[in-house]
Write a protein that holds these residues in place. Sequence first.
Motif, short mmCIF file in Angstrom:
data_model
loop_
_atom_site.label_atom_id
_atom_site.label_comp_id
_atom_site.label_asym_id
_atom_site.label_seq_id
_atom_site.Cartn_x
_atom_site.Cartn_y
_atom_site.Cartn_z
N PRO A 45 -3.89 9.02 -3.99
CA PRO A 45 -3.44 7.75 -3.41
C PRO A 45 -4.58 6.74 -3.41
O PRO A 45 -5.75 7.11 -3.45
N THR B 222 0.89 4.05 -2.89
CA THR B 222 0.66 5.46 -2.54
C THR B 222 1.78 6.33 -3.09
O THR B 222 1.53 7.37 -3.71
N ARG C 51 -7.66 3.42 1.54
CA ARG C 51 -7.04 2.75 2.69
C ARG C 51 -7.28 1.25 2.61
O ARG C 51 -8.40 0.79 2.42
N HIS D 292 0.83 -1.21 0.00
CA HIS D 292 0.00 0.00 0.00
C HIS D 292 0.87 1.26 0.00
O HIS D 292 0.58 2.22 -0.72
#
Length: 93
Positions: A86, A76, A89, A72
């Motif tokens: 980005p 990003t 989550r 992740h």
Amino acid sequence: MSDGEPLTGEPLPLDLVNTRSAGPDGRTADLIDTPRRLVAWLDLEADRLPGDFSRTAPSPEDLAAVHAVRAHIEATLRAVTEGKAPPPRPCVR
């Protein structure tokens, strides 16, 4: 630093990203590809981490969670450097 030792000293998320790198032949090397190597990385970063991670050996699930967080962070960074938003989550359990 040897070829098998992660780069450290950057902000912690970048140190985590630096545990996977592409070699000159284009192949990817993962320096935390096993629970044992994750322990070694956590030991290198111990003074920067809350708590004592040396008391519990990481499980394969822990390793998978760390890999998910690293992926992740990489996504990003890639998005931001390309001027994109980005990614959402991730859900890491």
